[in-house]
Enzyme design. Structure first.
Site, PDB file in Angstrom:
ATOM      1  N   TYR A 179       0.865  -1.179   0.000  1.00  0.00           N
ATOM      2  CA  TYR A 179       0.000   0.000   0.000  1.00  0.00           C
ATOM      3  C   TYR A 179       0.901   1.229   0.000  1.00  0.00           C
ATOM      4  O   TYR A 179       1.793   1.344   0.842  1.00  0.00           O
ATOM      5  CB  TYR A 179      -0.891  -0.013   1.251  1.00  0.00           C
ATOM      6  CG  TYR A 179      -1.805   1.175   1.385  1.00  0.00           C
ATOM      7  CD1 TYR A 179      -2.962   1.281   0.613  1.00  0.00           C
ATOM      8  CD2 TYR A 179      -1.531   2.200   2.295  1.00  0.00           C
ATOM      9  CE1 TYR A 179      -3.826   2.372   0.746  1.00  0.00           C
ATOM     10  CE2 TYR A 179      -2.386   3.294   2.432  1.00  0.00           C
ATOM     11  CZ  TYR A 179      -3.518   3.365   1.662  1.00  0.00           C
ATOM     12  OH  TYR A 179      -4.361   4.442   1.789  1.00  0.00           O
ATOM     13  N   ASP A 219       9.424   2.738  -0.517  1.00  0.00           N
ATOM     14  CA  ASP A 219       8.400   3.392   0.302  1.00  0.00           C
ATOM     15  C   ASP A 219       8.754   3.110   1.761  1.00  0.00           C
ATOM     16  O   ASP A 219       8.508   2.019   2.272  1.00  0.00           O
ATOM     17  CB  ASP A 219       7.026   2.823  -0.062  1.00  0.00           C
ATOM     18  CG  ASP A 219       5.915   3.374   0.827  1.00  0.00           C
ATOM     19  OD1 ASP A 219       6.222   3.930   1.895  1.00  0.00           O
ATOM     20  OD2 ASP A 219       4.739   3.226   0.449  1.00  0.00           O
ATOM     21  N   LYS A 265       4.301   9.614   8.014  1.00  0.00           N
ATOM     22  CA  LYS A 265       3.967   9.996   9.393  1.00  0.00           C
ATOM     23  C   LYS A 265       5.134   9.973  10.388  1.00  0.00           C
ATOM     24  O   LYS A 265       5.189  10.816  11.283  1.00  0.00           O
ATOM     25  CB  LYS A 265       2.848   9.103   9.886  1.00  0.00           C
ATOM     26  CG  LYS A 265       3.021   7.639   9.479  1.00  0.00           C
ATOM     27  CD  LYS A 265       1.679   6.952   9.297  1.00  0.00           C
ATOM     28  CE  LYS A 265       1.773   5.787   8.342  1.00  0.00           C
ATOM     29  NZ  LYS A 265       0.523   5.477   7.686  1.00  0.00           N
TER      30      LYS A 265
HETATM   31  N1  HOZ Z   1      -0.530   2.534   6.022  1.00  0.00           N
HETATM   32  C1  HOZ Z   1      -1.410   2.770   7.105  1.00  0.00           C
HETATM   33  C2  HOZ Z   1      -1.848   1.490   7.729  1.00  0.00           C
HETATM   34  N2  HOZ Z   1      -1.466   0.375   7.033  1.00  0.00           N
HETATM   35  C3  HOZ Z   1      -2.518   3.611   6.683  1.00  0.00           C
HETATM   36  C4  HOZ Z   1      -3.361   4.075   7.802  1.00  0.00           C
HETATM   37  C5  HOZ Z   1      -4.661   4.566   7.294  1.00  0.00           C
HETATM   38  O1  HOZ Z   1      -5.020   4.245   6.144  1.00  0.00           O
HETATM   39  O2  HOZ Z   1      -5.319   5.234   8.054  1.00  0.00           O
END
Ligand code: HOZ
Length: 429
Positions: A144, A239, A267
């Site tokens: 992701y 990433d 973050k």
């Molecule tokens: N990559 C974060 C959790 N896998 C994303 C958090 C979110 O989408 O709020």
């Protein structure tokens, strides 16, 4: 456990916020039940709106490396806030932040601040396309990279949790340029590159995947991609939104000894404030406007409050590398304790663990990619999640997410988590 206030807040939230949450991963949709509304957090603990206390294994999906409301961070934010919260003009703080990141992360000559990991990844991809003059890129199933259109193909995290196959609003034109293959499948990468010779701008990877549970790169996988990228003039993007400054002061690049061409952060570099960044080698990053013509911008980019928070956190991690070692030691301790209890229970399981990231899959087979993560017994995970929550341990509400440890966790917290696992397994099996 009384969660009446959370229940009322969730009811109310659904009247004015889609699904009652501002990010789908918070909704408890796949595990069921009411998402907890958080009132406050300190150190290793979350306190919900009813005042219940939980040991936190989400750490805001990564950034709370030293725990919640870490005092030097709180103080720095308070001191900065009196000078205003945003200027829309440059500050020295942004230079200090860029210099600090350059001094910690390998292969970062130039770095641009943005406001989220999504922005960082979509901007890095734009730079790679601008630099190479090519359109296609490769991402891995279950990884992701934020919610920009191009990345929402076979994505992990909330997309996998909610089992969304096709995303309305992402046009075929965009999705067609996104090529995917299984994580850890180097032969598939070679094949895709061969089939699309001279057309691939970038390969983007989570060097340690954290959006389908925690999945480790197989020996040779990232090294092999590096070689392919060198041979085919493809930009290799790491990433590091979750791994950056967590796995080592120089992130996964340093820990794994592999060089990226571009790297994205999120973050973590804001210590929990909305920040991201993308950076890399000078000959590539000089494409970015106003130096080059790859346009990218943001009023809140380099925001002074976010910068001081990130600068304070990263400076501490740089000056005291033993903190990350302590965190890794705690994670290894937890892993060993969980291992004993899970083995004693007789249920098939796999614990994947790297540094301070960890996940438990109820599977009899190694979990090395999205397919193996998805074939685990995720019904059992749901029961485990709720049994742990009832015992005051807040795990990510999906088997497709990594646990993130923080250094405020005490060995008593870890022992209590191991004990809660033993009790939970007795209850659910
Ligand atoms: N990559 C974060 C959790 N896998 C994303 C958090 C979110 O989408 O709020």
């Amino acid at each position: 456990m009384n969660i009446e206030t959370s229940k009322q807040l969730f009811e109310r939230a659904q009247q004015s916020i889609p699904g009652g949450v501002n990010s789908p991963v918070r909704a408890f949709k796949s595990v069921g039940g009411t998402p907890l509304f958080i009132g406050r957090a300190k150190g290793a603990y979350l306190y919900d709106a009813d005042g219940n206390k939980y040991i936190d294994y989400i750490a805001s999906w990564g950034p709370m490396i030293l725990g919640h409301a870490y005092e030097p961070l709180v103080k720095a934010i308070q001191e900065q806030a009196v000078y205003s919260t945003s200027y829309g003009a440059p500050t020295e703080l942004e230079i200090k932040m860029a210099e600090l990141i350059k001094s910690m992360a390998p292969n970062v000559d130039l770095i641009r601040m943005v406001s989220s990991g999504t922005e960082a990844c979509m901007s890095a991809l734009r730079v790679a396309r601008g630099f190479t003059g090519r359109n296609k890129f490769i991402k891995f199933e279950g990884c992701y990279h934020g919610h920009a259109d191009a990345f929402l193909v076979k994505a992990g995290s909330g997309v996998a949790t909610l089992n969304i196959q096709t995303i309305p609003g992402v046009t075929a034109g965009v999705a067609n340029d996104t090529l995917t293959c299984a994580y850890n499948d180097l032969a598939a990468v070679e094949k895709l590159v061969e089939e699309n010779k001279g057309e691939i701008a970038a390969i983007i990877v989570e060097p340690v995947a954290g959006n389908m549970g925690c999945i480790l790169p197989a020996p040779g996988f990232l090294e092999g991609i590096r070689k392919i990228c060198d041979a085919e003039n493809i930009i290799f993007i790491f990433d590091e939104v979750m791994t950056g400054f967590r796995l080592a002061p120089g992130g996964a690049q340093e820990k794994l000894g592999i060089d990226a061409d571009l790297v994205t952060y999120g973050k973590v570099i804001g210590g929990g404030l909305p920040v991201g960044a993308f950076g890399g080698k000078k000959h590539i990053m000089q494409m970015v406007a106003p130096l080059g013509n790859v346009y990218q911008a943001g009023t809140l980019s380099g925001n002074p409050i976010a910068m001081i928070a990130g600068y304070t956190l990263l400076s501490i991690l740089k000056e005291q590398p033993q903190l990350l070692q302590q965190l890794d030691d705690k994670t290894a301790y937890l892993k060993n304790g969980l291992d004993k209890e899970l083995a004693a229970s007789g249920t098939p399981y796999i614990i994947n663990h790297f540094g301070s990231m960890l996940s438990v899959h109820f599977s009899g087979h190694p979990v090395t990619d999205f397919a193996s993560a998805a074939s685990a017994n995720n019904e059992l995970f749901k029961k485990y999640f709720h049994a742990m929550l009832n015992r005051g341990v807040y795990l990510p509400p999906s088997a497709f997410e990594s646990w993130f440890l923080n250094n405020a966790l005490s060995y008593d917290d870890l022992d209590n988590t191991i004990k809660a696992t033993a009790e939970s397994l007795k209850e659910i099996l």
